[in-house]
Design a protein around this motif. Structure first.
Motif, PDB file in Angstrom:
ATOM      1  N   ALA A  31      11.667 -10.752  -1.686  1.00 24.33           N
ATOM      2  CA  ALA A  31      10.783 -11.371  -0.437  1.00 24.33           C
ATOM      3  C   ALA A  31      11.219 -12.806  -0.282  1.00 24.33           C
ATOM      4  O   ALA A  31      11.656 -13.455  -1.088  1.00 24.33           O
ATOM      5  CB  ALA A  31       9.415 -11.221  -0.537  1.00 24.33           C
ATOM      6  N   THR A  81       8.727 -13.996   7.449  1.00 23.80           N
ATOM      7  CA  THR A  81       8.920 -13.283   6.180  1.00 23.80           C
ATOM      8  C   THR A  81       9.769 -12.041   6.079  1.00 23.80           C
ATOM      9  O   THR A  81       9.989 -11.551   7.084  1.00 23.80           O
ATOM     10  CB  THR A  81       7.447 -13.078   5.528  1.00 23.80           C
ATOM     11  N   TYR A  82      10.477 -11.857   5.165  1.00 24.61           N
ATOM     12  CA  TYR A  82      11.310 -10.789   4.990  1.00 24.61           C
ATOM     13  C   TYR A  82      10.928  -9.967   3.741  1.00 24.61           C
ATOM     14  O   TYR A  82      10.659 -10.582   2.724  1.00 24.61           O
ATOM     15  CB  TYR A  82      12.751 -10.940   4.914  1.00 24.61           C
ATOM     16  N   TYR A  83      11.035  -8.818   3.658  1.00 22.15           N
ATOM     17  CA  TYR A  83      10.827  -7.877   2.417  1.00 22.15           C
ATOM     18  C   TYR A  83      11.713  -6.887   2.025  1.00 22.15           C
ATOM     19  O   TYR A  83      12.334  -6.147   3.080  1.00 22.15           O
ATOM     20  CB  TYR A  83       9.431  -7.428   2.355  1.00 22.15           C
ATOM     21  N   ALA A  84      11.961  -6.529   0.861  1.00 22.04           N
ATOM     22  CA  ALA A  84      12.823  -5.662   0.566  1.00 22.04           C
ATOM     23  C   ALA A  84      12.078  -4.119   0.941  1.00 22.04           C
ATOM     24  O   ALA A  84      10.819  -4.178   0.912  1.00 22.04           O
ATOM     25  CB  ALA A  84      13.055  -5.456  -1.068  1.00 22.04           C
ATOM     26  N   ASN A  85      12.578  -3.156   1.332  1.00 21.79           N
ATOM     27  CA  ASN A  85      12.282  -1.790   1.932  1.00 21.79           C
ATOM     28  C   ASN A  85      11.033  -1.335   0.521  1.00 21.79           C
ATOM     29  O   ASN A  85      10.039  -0.811   0.810  1.00 21.79           O
ATOM     30  CB  ASN A  85      13.020  -0.796   2.281  1.00 21.79           C
ATOM     31  N   SER A  86      11.381  -1.653  -0.748  1.00 16.61           N
ATOM     32  CA  SER A  86      10.761  -1.038  -1.868  1.00 16.61           C
ATOM     33  C   SER A  86       9.381  -1.600  -1.944  1.00 16.61           C
ATOM     34  O   SER A  86       8.520  -1.194  -2.647  1.00 16.61           O
ATOM     35  CB  SER A  86      11.685  -1.117  -3.173  1.00 16.61           C
ATOM     36  N   LYS A 143       7.712  -3.457   0.843  1.00 18.14           N
ATOM     37  CA  LYS A 143       7.094  -3.533   1.987  1.00 18.14           C
ATOM     38  C   LYS A 143       5.673  -3.010   2.321  1.00 18.14           C
ATOM     39  O   LYS A 143       5.582  -1.506   1.578  1.00 18.14           O
ATOM     40  CB  LYS A 143       8.024  -3.249   3.192  1.00 18.14           C
ATOM     41  N   GLY A 144       4.549  -3.689   2.447  1.00 17.61           N
ATOM     42  CA  GLY A 144       3.374  -3.005   2.349  1.00 17.61           C
ATOM     43  C   GLY A 144       2.578  -3.146   1.042  1.00 17.61           C
ATOM     44  O   GLY A 144       1.258  -2.790   1.218  1.00 17.61           O
ATOM     45  N   ARG A 145       3.244  -3.441   0.120  1.00 17.56           N
ATOM     46  CA  ARG A 145       2.504  -3.799  -1.146  1.00 17.56           C
ATOM     47  C   ARG A 145       2.583  -5.204  -1.486  1.00 17.56           C
ATOM     48  O   ARG A 145       1.410  -5.614  -2.025  1.00 17.56           O
ATOM     49  CB  ARG A 145       3.127  -2.809  -2.200  1.00 17.56           C
ATOM     50  N   THR A 201       3.082  -9.453  -0.921  1.00 20.48           N
ATOM     51  CA  THR A 201       2.944 -10.406   0.488  1.00 20.48           C
ATOM     52  C   THR A 201       3.526 -11.816  -0.236  1.00 20.48           C
ATOM     53  O   THR A 201       2.900 -12.159  -1.329  1.00 20.48           O
ATOM     54  CB  THR A 201       1.682 -10.506   0.845  1.00 20.48           C
ATOM     55  N   THR A 236      17.811 -13.161   2.966  1.00 16.71           N
ATOM     56  CA  THR A 236      17.828 -12.041   1.910  1.00 16.71           C
ATOM     57  C   THR A 236      18.943 -12.095   0.967  1.00 16.71           C
ATOM     58  O   THR A 236      18.758 -11.122  -0.065  1.00 16.71           O
ATOM     59  CB  THR A 236      17.755 -10.723   2.518  1.00 16.71           C
TER      60      THR A 236
END
Length: 124
Positions: free
Chosen positions: A49, A58-63, A65-67, A69, A106
């Protein structure tokens, strides 16, 4: 000199939560994007992230994302990673890094300084 010090790692059961912190010193913290990366045994370091200097992006790895922050407190020179619904595959050493840019990215080549890492172990 620039120092990044991670804390908050540990052993947690699957489904649990941890909050990592990274305290920065020796740099104008509010002028740099910050990021979290991780490295599992036998694997390359991977992006988790990142957050821009003013928290606007903010950016997140797909793995994750949603979990997970990512957040930051420029008054405290600290960046955080809240990790919820942890899975065994999240087990790794987690590193924070400070970017050479204000905008979040990233790629690890964007990050100039790194902390020593904190171990996160998720049991099944």
């Amino acid at each position: 000199q620039v120092q990044l010090v991670e804390s908050g790692g540990g052993l947690v059961q699957g489904g649990g939560s941890l909050r990592l912190s990274c305290a920065a010193s020796g740099l104008t913290f509010s002028s740099h994007a910050m990021g979290w990366f991780r490295q599992a045994p036998g694997k390359e370091r991977e992006f988790v992230a990142s957050i821009s200097w003013n928290s606007a992006r903010t950016y997140y790895a797909n793995s994750v994302k949603g979990r997970f922050t990512i957040s930051r407190d420029n008054a405290k020179n600290t960046v955080y990673l809240q990790m919820n619904s942890l899975k065994p595959e999240d087990t790794a050493v987690y590193y924070c890094g400070s970017s050479r840019f204000k905008s979040a990215g990233t790629l690890d080549i964007e990050f100039v300084y790194w902390g020593q890492g904190t171990q996160v172990t998720v049991s099944s």
